[in-house]
Design a protein around this motif. Structure first.
Motif, short mmCIF file in Angstrom:
data_model
loop_
_atom_site.label_atom_id
_atom_site.label_comp_id
_atom_site.label_asym_id
_atom_site.label_seq_id
_atom_site.Cartn_x
_atom_site.Cartn_y
_atom_site.Cartn_z
N GLY A 113 -4.62 12.52 -5.82
CA GLY A 113 -3.36 12.95 -5.23
C GLY A 113 -3.38 12.98 -3.71
O GLY A 113 -2.51 12.39 -3.05
N PRO A 114 -4.35 13.66 -3.10
CA PRO A 114 -4.38 13.69 -1.63
C PRO A 114 -4.54 12.30 -1.01
O PRO A 114 -3.94 12.00 0.01
N GLY A 115 -5.32 11.46 -1.64
CA GLY A 115 -5.51 10.10 -1.12
C GLY A 115 -4.24 9.28 -1.16
O GLY A 115 -3.92 8.57 -0.21
N THR A 116 -3.49 9.39 -2.25
CA THR A 116 -2.24 8.62 -2.33
C THR A 116 -1.19 9.18 -1.38
O THR A 116 -0.43 8.43 -0.78
N ALA A 117 -1.16 10.51 -1.22
CA ALA A 117 -0.21 11.10 -0.27
C ALA A 117 -0.55 10.68 1.15
O ALA A 117 0.33 10.36 1.96
N LEU A 118 -1.84 10.67 1.48
CA LEU A 118 -2.28 10.25 2.81
C LEU A 118 -1.99 8.77 3.04
O LEU A 118 -1.53 8.38 4.11
N ALA A 119 -2.23 7.95 2.03
CA ALA A 119 -1.97 6.51 2.16
C ALA A 119 -0.48 6.26 2.37
O ALA A 119 -0.10 5.38 3.16
N ALA A 120 0.36 7.02 1.68
CA ALA A 120 1.80 6.84 1.84
C ALA A 120 2.24 7.19 3.25
O ALA A 120 3.19 6.61 3.78
N ALA A 121 1.55 8.12 3.91
CA ALA A 121 1.91 8.49 5.27
C ALA A 121 1.29 7.56 6.31
O ALA A 121 1.87 7.30 7.36
N VAL A 122 0.11 7.03 6.03
CA VAL A 122 -0.63 6.25 7.02
C VAL A 122 -0.20 4.78 7.04
O VAL A 122 -0.15 4.17 8.11
N LEU A 123 0.10 4.21 5.90
CA LEU A 123 0.42 2.78 5.85
C LEU A 123 1.60 2.38 6.73
O LEU A 123 1.51 1.38 7.44
N PRO A 124 2.70 3.12 6.75
CA PRO A 124 3.79 2.72 7.67
C PRO A 124 3.38 2.79 9.14
O PRO A 124 3.78 1.96 9.94
N SER A 125 2.57 3.77 9.49
CA SER A 125 2.15 3.87 10.89
C SER A 125 1.21 2.72 11.26
O SER A 125 1.21 2.25 12.40
#
Length: 92
Positions: A15-27
């Motif tokens: 869960g934390p990894g997917t939430a972080l990936a969702a925030a980091v990929l657009p940046s």
């Protein structure tokens, strides 16, 4: 283990990894486009400077150099006085 425990464990681990990936990929995508724009501007600036240098000759550097300063001797560093340490102690 039952299915519910497996799903909870997977949610806790991933869960934390997917939430972080969702925030980091657009940046990351945005930084790549910013980097491309910066590289393009830098390339245009370098090309303009190179063209300006080819068009006009800048000031020539002076032919005579200033003499080197004379070396000043460094004063000797004085160390602290070493006192002899008594080898044998008196009985108290």
């Amino acid at each position: 283990m039952n299915t519910t425990a497996n799903l909870v464990t997977a949610a806790v681990l991933f869960g934390p990894g997917t939430a972080l990936a969702a925030a980091v990929l657009p940046s990351i995508r945005r930084s790549r486009t910013d980097s491309a724009a910066v590289r393009r501007v830098l390339a245009e600036s370098a090309a303009a400077r190179a063209a300006a240098e080819m068009d006009e000759e800048g000031p020539t550097p002076p032919t005579e150099r200033e003499p080197a300063p004379e070396a000043v001797p460094v004063p000797a560093v004085r160390l602290a006085t070493v006192l002899p340490f008594p080898a044998a102690r008196r009985a108290a």
